[in-house]
Design an enzyme around this catalytic site. Structure first.
Site, PDB file in Angstrom:
ATOM      1  N   HIS A 205      -0.624 -13.761   6.770  1.00  0.00           N
ATOM      2  CA  HIS A 205      -1.597 -12.954   6.040  1.00  0.00           C
ATOM      3  C   HIS A 205      -2.630 -12.358   6.992  1.00  0.00           C
ATOM      4  O   HIS A 205      -3.821 -12.654   6.899  1.00  0.00           O
ATOM      5  CB  HIS A 205      -2.289 -13.806   4.972  1.00  0.00           C
ATOM      6  CG  HIS A 205      -1.333 -14.421   3.994  1.00  0.00           C
ATOM      7  ND1 HIS A 205      -1.437 -15.718   3.547  1.00  0.00           N
ATOM      8  CD2 HIS A 205      -0.221 -13.919   3.407  1.00  0.00           C
ATOM      9  CE1 HIS A 205      -0.457 -15.982   2.703  1.00  0.00           C
ATOM     10  NE2 HIS A 205       0.297 -14.902   2.599  1.00  0.00           N
TER      11      HIS A 205
ATOM     12  N   ALA B  10       6.559 -14.609  -0.464  1.00  0.00           N
ATOM     13  CA  ALA B  10       6.838 -15.661  -1.448  1.00  0.00           C
ATOM     14  C   ALA B  10       6.432 -15.243  -2.854  1.00  0.00           C
ATOM     15  O   ALA B  10       6.290 -16.103  -3.733  1.00  0.00           O
ATOM     16  CB  ALA B  10       6.117 -16.944  -1.050  1.00  0.00           C
TER      17      ALA B  10
ATOM     18  N   VAL C 273       1.105  11.374  15.563  1.00  0.00           N
ATOM     19  CA  VAL C 273       0.518  12.107  14.439  1.00  0.00           C
ATOM     20  C   VAL C 273      -0.561  12.996  15.041  1.00  0.00           C
ATOM     21  O   VAL C 273      -1.538  12.507  15.609  1.00  0.00           O
ATOM     22  CB  VAL C 273      -0.101  11.162  13.393  1.00  0.00           C
ATOM     23  CG1 VAL C 273      -0.748  11.976  12.269  1.00  0.00           C
ATOM     24  CG2 VAL C 273       0.944  10.204  12.828  1.00  0.00           C
TER      25      VAL C 273
ATOM     26  N   GLY D 162       6.752  -6.132   3.326  1.00  0.00           N
ATOM     27  CA  GLY D 162       6.751  -7.589   3.289  1.00  0.00           C
ATOM     28  C   GLY D 162       7.251  -8.167   1.996  1.00  0.00           C
ATOM     29  O   GLY D 162       7.495  -9.383   1.915  1.00  0.00           O
TER      30      GLY D 162
ATOM     31  N   GLY E 250       0.809  -1.209   0.000  1.00  0.00           N
ATOM     32  CA  GLY E 250       0.000   0.000   0.000  1.00  0.00           C
ATOM     33  C   GLY E 250       0.842   1.259   0.000  1.00  0.00           C
ATOM     34  O   GLY E 250       0.561   2.220  -0.729  1.00  0.00           O
TER      35      GLY E 250
ATOM     36  N   GLU F  78       9.756   4.524   7.081  1.00  0.00           N
ATOM     37  CA  GLU F  78       9.803   3.067   7.229  1.00  0.00           C
ATOM     38  C   GLU F  78      10.665   2.700   8.428  1.00  0.00           C
ATOM     39  O   GLU F  78      11.801   3.159   8.541  1.00  0.00           O
ATOM     40  CB  GLU F  78      10.378   2.432   5.956  1.00  0.00           C
ATOM     41  CG  GLU F  78      10.726   0.967   6.056  1.00  0.00           C
ATOM     42  CD  GLU F  78       9.552   0.093   6.458  1.00  0.00           C
ATOM     43  OE1 GLU F  78       9.684  -0.631   7.462  1.00  0.00           O
ATOM     44  OE2 GLU F  78       8.506   0.152   5.771  1.00  0.00           O
TER      45      GLU F  78
ATOM     46  N   GLY G 242      -3.267  -3.700   4.088  1.00  0.00           N
ATOM     47  CA  GLY G 242      -4.102  -4.872   4.292  1.00  0.00           C
ATOM     48  C   GLY G 242      -5.123  -4.746   5.388  1.00  0.00           C
ATOM     49  O   GLY G 242      -6.022  -5.587   5.502  1.00  0.00           O
TER      50      GLY G 242
END
Length: 540
Positions: free
Chosen positions: A473, A91, A233, A86, A16, A35, A506
């Site tokens: 996930h 994978a 923030v 990620g 994202g 990051e 996600g």
């Protein structure tokens, strides 16, 4: 304020975040990506996951790698921390979920998803270099044999992946000029099928985000502040809804010194810190009063793809099951259950301790008893191969890991609270009904597959000992909805009750996809960015 340090600050550089940085910088905005993980290259990636200090992420313990393992009461969650998120450790399996996922969950009805999403999936596939696996190997052949034994050979397929394979006539590992972006991207090397995708590709073949979206964002002028953690923030100018912009405070990831803190201002903020990271940060900001109007729906309906991790080991096998790409093939054992063949590179046996003898039974003390009996029976009936199946030596070379995912709904909730054993601070904690760790059809498949192919079936130890599933996930927790009563963001990823505040990762997913979610997160990020106009126009 009329002047900001940046137009947009993006928190996190995963799928994202990298898509957001790329598209926002293309539209002329000044973008900073923050990051907390490190920037990885072929020179500093670990050669094996036994070099755990460069593989695992746990800064408090001095581990500065890129894979985080977090144990909650309801799940063991694995996720990445790195420049590129990620993508460094995933994978690279990039699959489109069934259409049914858009009819489930809070996002149903917010758009004509079936008509809209193909366009964004196509964009995501092009940018991530999606292609069919061109390096099938021994583990993939084993999965095909397993599928045949189970009567589902017709469902066998080679995965769509983000890997550069080069030309058929060239040697694996050959260097090529940028094959994806008309010469604007980096040089690449073709895949050598070493199986090292999830330990970090050291051969320049894996299409990680720092080679596509994030790479192009930096070419467009976006900046990346690595090894930095956002700690606050706050809206600026006394405007509680953020209409006057935001102040973002950061500290160094590997230092708690106040001297390392920075304050940066931006017109708008995009939270893209992964499902778990975004939830944790928003809970902290809501609790301390920085963003108190975040919806109370935060943390609800967190999903794990209803996963189970099993395996089949072949002690003493001369086949090198570690060769190929991390996930090279898959099957469907029923209409809800999807199984993929997974591998680690030869010698990367660190996570073998997560596996043990296949064990059935209901959760609790009885399943532990079943496990002890199963181990004892194995060692008595097959002492040599049984013992070798339980040790770490040659694990990657001898094992086909089976990643099981289901589209069946099931979720937990995340809460921000004090733990009974440490009441001095608040932490992210899971609650709710437990997600099943024992999937009968998956266990039956593993047992049948092992018997048919001459192997020994394996279960995940965490599922037996702690009754928690293992998942890479984690999804949801900041649901997309039509109101703050049942979601955190609207249909355009805008945070309810605030202006110029977005969530793009996600955490907005509202259904178990039943497949690896990276492509869907990327496609949804493309959609989110399409609503933001070019810099010369007014923000919505």
């Amino acid at each position: 304020m009329t002047t900001f340090d940046y137009d947009f600050i993006v928190i996190g550089s995963g799928f994202g975040g990298s898509v957001s940085a790329c598209r926002l910088s293309e539209k002329g905005y000044r973008v900073l990506v923050i990051e907390q993980g490190r920037r990885w290259t072929a020179a500093n990636l670990p050669s094996s996951n036994w070099k755990f200090w460069r593989y695992l992420w746990a800064p408090a313990a001095g581990l500065r790698g890129f894979l985080s393992l977090r144990l909650f009461r309801h799940a063991l969650i694995m996720h990445g921390n790195a420049v590129g998120g990620g993508s460094i450790t995933y994978a690279q399996t990039l699959l489109v979920p069934p259409d049914s996922v858009w009819r489930d969950g809070n996002w149903a009805g917010l758009d004509n998803w079936a008509a809209v999403m193909p366009k964004y999936y196509a964009q995501a596939k092009k940018m991530l270099g999606v292609t069919k696996n061109q390096r099938p190997a021994a583990a993939d052949a084993k999965l095909k044999d397993m599928a045949k034994a189970a009567g589902v050979e017709h469902s066998y397929y080679y995965t769509d992946v983000g890997v550069f394979f080069g030309n058929d006539n060239d040697e694996p590992g050959s260097e090529y000029p940028d094959p994806y972006f008309d010469g604007q991207g980096p040089k690449r090397n073709s895949c050598i099928a070493c199986g090292g995708c999830m330990v970090g590709c050291r051969h320049n073949a894996k299409n990680t985000l720092d080679k596509n979206y994030l790479y192009l964002a930096e070419r467009n002028g976006a900046e990346v502040l690595a090894e930095s953690k956002v700690i606050d923030v706050q809206p600026l100018g006394g405007c509680a809804d953020g209409s006057a912009g935001y102040s973002i405070s950061t500290t160094r990831s590997f230092s708690s010194s106040a001297k390392q803190q920075k304050r940066i201002t931006a017109r708008a903020v995009v939270f893209s810190a992964s499902s778990l990271g975004t939830q944790e940060l928003l809970f902290r900001l809501k609790d301390k009063g920085s963003l108190p109007n975040i919806s109370d729906d935060l943390g609800k309906r967190v999903r794990t793809n209803s996963e189970s991790i099993l395996g089949v080991r072949y002690p003493g096998s001369q086949l090198k099951l570690s060769s190929g790409i991390a996930i090279g093939s898959g099957i469907h054992i029923d209409r809800f259950t999807h199984v993929e063949a997974v591998r680690y590179p030869d010698g990367s046996n660190l996570l073998s301790g997560m596996f043990t003898t296949l064990t059935g039974g209901q959760p609790g003390a009885m399943r532990i008893a079943h496990w002890l009996i199963a181990v004892l029976k194995l060692l008595l009936t097959r002492p040599i191969s049984g013992f070798r199946s339980l040790i770490q030596w040659r694990f990657a070379r001898e094992t086909v890991i089976l990643l099981v995912m289901q589209t069946l709904d099931g979720h937990i909730n995340m809460r921000w609270r004090r733990r009974w054993y440490w009441p001095f601070s608040k932490k992210l904690c899971s609650e709710g009904e437990r997600i099943p760790t024992y999937i009968p059809q998956a266990n039956r498949f593993a047992e049948q597959a092992a018997r048919a192919t001459g192997g020994l079936a394996l279960s995940s130890l965490s599922e037996i000992a702690f009754n928690v599933p293992t998942t890479a996930h984690c999804m949801g927790g900041c649901a997309m909805s039509n109101s703050p009563e049942c979601g955190v963001v609207d249909g355009q990823n805008r945070v309810f009750n605030y202006q110029n505040l977005y969530i793009v990762d996600g955490s907005i997913l509202s259904a178990n996809l039943g497949v690896n979610p990276s492509l869907t997160i990327t496609a949804l990020a493309e959609r989110a960015m399409s609503f933001i106009p070019a810099k010369d126009a007014k923000l919505p």
